[in-house]
Each structure stands twice: as structure tokens, then as C-alpha cells.
Write a protein that holds these residues in place. Structure first.
Motif, PDB file in Angstrom:
ATOM      1  N   PRO A   1    -132.985 -91.384  45.138  1.00  0.00           N
ATOM      2  CA  PRO A   1    -134.174 -91.956  45.514  1.00  0.00           C
ATOM      3  C   PRO A   1    -134.454 -93.104  44.951  1.00  0.00           C
ATOM      4  N   ILE A   2    -133.673 -94.317  44.874  1.00  0.00           N
ATOM      5  CA  ILE A   2    -133.940 -95.480  44.324  1.00  0.00           C
ATOM      6  C   ILE A   2    -134.295 -96.708  45.132  1.00  0.00           C
ATOM      7  N   THR A   3    -135.490 -97.242  45.087  1.00  0.00           N
ATOM      8  CA  THR A   3    -135.601 -98.216  45.934  1.00  0.00           C
ATOM      9  C   THR A   3    -135.824 -99.640  45.173  1.00  0.00           C
ATOM     10  N   LEU A   4    -134.726-100.375  45.738  1.00  0.00           N
ATOM     11  CA  LEU A   4    -134.843-101.731  45.032  1.00  0.00           C
ATOM     12  C   LEU A   4    -135.829-102.873  45.235  1.00  0.00           C
ATOM     13  N   GLY A   5    -136.600-103.165  44.236  1.00  0.00           N
ATOM     14  CA  GLY A   5    -137.579-104.266  44.479  1.00  0.00           C
ATOM     15  C   GLY A   5    -137.327-105.760  44.383  1.00  0.00           C
ATOM     16  N   GLN A   6    -138.043-106.586  43.713  1.00  0.00           N
ATOM     17  CA  GLN A   6    -137.702-107.841  43.624  1.00  0.00           C
ATOM     18  C   GLN A   6    -136.633-107.919  42.229  1.00  0.00           C
ATOM     19  N   VAL A   7    -135.647-109.199  42.544  1.00  0.00           N
ATOM     20  CA  VAL A   7    -134.664-109.223  41.314  1.00  0.00           C
ATOM     21  C   VAL A   7    -134.956-110.886  40.895  1.00  0.00           C
ATOM     22  N   PHE A   8    -134.994-111.114  39.647  1.00  0.00           N
ATOM     23  CA  PHE A   8    -135.254-112.147  39.200  1.00  0.00           C
ATOM     24  C   PHE A   8    -134.111-112.653  38.110  1.00  0.00           C
ATOM     25  N   GLN A   9    -133.949-113.956  37.910  1.00  0.00           N
ATOM     26  CA  GLN A   9    -133.448-114.386  36.876  1.00  0.00           C
ATOM     27  C   GLN A   9    -134.079-115.525  36.077  1.00  0.00           C
ATOM     28  N   ARG A  10    -134.416-115.222  34.884  1.00  0.00           N
ATOM     29  CA  ARG A  10    -135.094-115.848  33.804  1.00  0.00           C
ATOM     30  C   ARG A  10    -134.162-116.616  32.789  1.00  0.00           C
ATOM     31  N   ILE A  11    -133.891-117.951  33.044  1.00  0.00           N
ATOM     32  CA  ILE A  11    -133.096-118.750  32.202  1.00  0.00           C
ATOM     33  C   ILE A  11    -133.979-119.823  31.202  1.00  0.00           C
ATOM     34  N   ASP A  12    -133.327-119.704  30.040  1.00  0.00           N
ATOM     35  CA  ASP A  12    -133.919-120.582  28.864  1.00  0.00           C
ATOM     36  C   ASP A  12    -132.930-121.503  28.592  1.00  0.00           C
ATOM     37  N   VAL A  13    -132.990-122.904  28.903  1.00  0.00           N
ATOM     38  CA  VAL A  13    -131.892-123.595  28.486  1.00  0.00           C
ATOM     39  C   VAL A  13    -131.846-123.922  27.103  1.00  0.00           C
TER      40      VAL A  13
END
Length: 285
Positions: free
Chosen positions: A167-179
Motif C-alpha cells: 500500500p505505497i503511493t508515490l507522491g512528488q519526486v524532487f532533486q535538490r542540487i547544491d553546486v
């Protein structure tokens, strides 16, 4: 005064013996324009001449000329075509919309998305991260992954399946990048089902990585840790860091590191192709 050819009307001269040796000359010109009067002085003879002249009508007219149109902008040194890029970007966004980030994509959807991505990549030209590295900075939202069509949250890597098994529902997916710090975090929003009448549990999992640029457009990421934080009704709970699985127990396909190539990059859109031929499309969040 007969030597003045510009005067077409009568000329009157007056002089006074009491003003000698100085003299004055008054000149009137009958023209349908405004009369201008000026006085000149001769320093040698202390002569004062008062003249009233009407300028020629050609001098009274002011000609206004529109400025020339600005020159066309020079062509981009990188070979990019802004109009083609805009239309290609719109075509790609239309191709991946409604696919639930790729979870609902079939084979035909995968082909259309790949063709639209290649069109935008060709229009944008080659990516050079030695120049455009700062464009990676920020929080990016994943809008499409070709690997999600495998129906697992790990994409082409092993991961929990979606659907009715768990019972897993995928929500939003992000990538946070700090150069600057070289941090590269994958952030996944999840919803875990709970027995009725309990509400579902909302979680945010952060998979922390470090990244390095290994080529003109290639990036290598190295896994560091996974942190899970409850949100929603349980947001007061502290975050939990999951223990890392030893590399000796990890499958060969999931050693905690990976490589991908940035094939298109601008201020709001990014396309990457992974080491397992995974196509991902991101927009700035």
C-alpha cells in the motif's frame, strides 16, 4: 544695401549727425514669418547696427526623420535556436503530461517521449557543465522517468513495487542540487496505507548523495545516507536515519552510486539520460 540679394522688399536707411562717427542701419523685411531682431557691434568703429531680418521659410521648417529599425539580434554562438527550443520544449511537456511521471506510460508513450526529448536535445546543442554548472543549482521536480514504466519505485534499479502488493503511493519526486557543497539529494514523497480507520502515513524520504562532474556533461553521484521524516499528522516526530546496507550485501546493480549525462539544460528545464538508458525530465520547482 543694394548688395544684399536676399532682401526682396524695400530697405530704409537712417542716420543721425549727432551719433557720428557711429551709425546705425535698420533693415526691415516684409515676409509672412516672425520678425527677428539682433544688434551687432563693431569694436573698431564703435558702430552699432540694428537689423530686423526675416529668415527664409526653409529654416523655419523642422524635418523629423524616424530612426532606423534596430539590427536583428546576432545568432547564438552555441547554435541554439530560441523559437525551435520553445516549440520543442512544449512538445516534450505535452508528450509526458498525463503519464503520472511515467508510471502510466506504455511502449508507445515511451517512444513519443523519447523522440520529443531528442528533438529538444538537438535544438539546445551540447551541454557544457564547465560553463553552465550554476544552472544545476536549485530544487528540481521530476515530471517524467522512463524507468517508472517498470512499475517499481526504484525505476531500473531494484525497488518496492507499486500497485496492490504494497500500500505505497508515490507522491512528488524532487532533486535538490547544491553546486557549492556538491550535495545531490533525491527527495521522494510517499504515502503508506494503514488499517482502517487509521489515516495513511505520509513520509518524505531523502536520499543524500555527493556529486562530481566527470566530463563535459556527465555527473557521478555517490550515496551517503537515507533520512525519513514523517509529515502530515505525524510531522512532530523527529527524522529517522536508516542504517546503510553494507556494499557486500548490495546487488551489483545497486551499489549506491551512479552516473548520468545532462543532455539538455536551461534555467527551468533539464533532461538527463542515466547509465541504464533511463530518460528523466525535470522542471525547476
Amino acid at each position: 544695401m543694394a548688395s544684399l540679394p536676399l532682401l526682396s522688399t524695400f530697405v530704409s536707411h537712417s542716420s543721425s549727425p549727432s551719433l557720428l562717427p557711429s551709425s546705425s542701419c535698420s533693415i526691415r523685411c516684409l515676409r509672412p514669418t516672425k520678425i527677428h531682431t539682433f544688434t551687432t557691434h563693431s569694436p573698431r568703429r564703435c558702430r552699432s547696427v540694428k537689423r530686423s531680418l526675416a529668415p527664409r521659410s526653409a529654416l523655419d521648417e523642422v524635418s523629423v526623420v524616424d530612426p532606423p529599425p534596430p539590427p536583428p539580434p546576432p545568432p547564438s554562438s552555441s547554435g541554439q535556436k530560441p523559437e525551435l527550443i520553445d516549440s520543442s520544449k512544449l512538445k516534450l511537456l505535452s508528450a509526458v503530461s498525463g503519464l503520472n511521471r511515467g508510471l502510466a506510460a506504455n511502449e508507445d508513450d515511451l517512444r513519443k517521449a523519447d523522440a520529443a526529448a531528442k528533438e529538444l536535445e538537438d535544438a539546445g546543442g551540447l551541454v557544457d557543465l564547465s560553463i553552465d554548472l550554476d544552472k544545476l543549482q536549485g530544487r528540481w521536480k521530476l515530471i517524467y522517468s522512463s524507468a517508472f514504466s517498470s512499475r517499481t519505485l526504484g525505476g531500473s534499479r531494484p525497488g518496492p513495487p507499486t500497485g496492490r502488493l504494497l500500500p505505497i503511493t508515490l507522491g512528488q519526486v524532487f532533486q535538490r542540487i547544491d553546486v557549492f557543497s556538491k550535495d545531490f539529494d533525491n527527495i521522494v514523497e510517499l504515502e503508506l496505507g494503514a488499517p482502517w480507520p487509521l489515516p495513511p502515513i505520509e513520509l518524505t524520504a531523502t536520499l543524500a548523495h555527493k556529486f562530481e562532474v566527470t566530463g563535459s556533461a556527465k555527473i557521478k553521484i555517490t550515496f551517503e545516507k537515507t533520512t525519513v521524516k514523517a509529515t502530515g499528522n505525524l510531522s512532530q516526530l523527529p527524522p529517522l536515519e536508516l542504517p546503510r546496507i553494507p556494499d557486500s550485501l548490495r546487488p551489483q546493480s545497486n551499489r549506491g552510486s551512479g552516473e548520468f549525462e545532462v543532455t539538455y539544460l536551461d534555467s527551468d528545464t533539464r533532461i538527463t539520460r542515466g547509465d541504464r538508458s533511463e530518460l528523466r525530465v525535470f522542471v525547476i520547482s
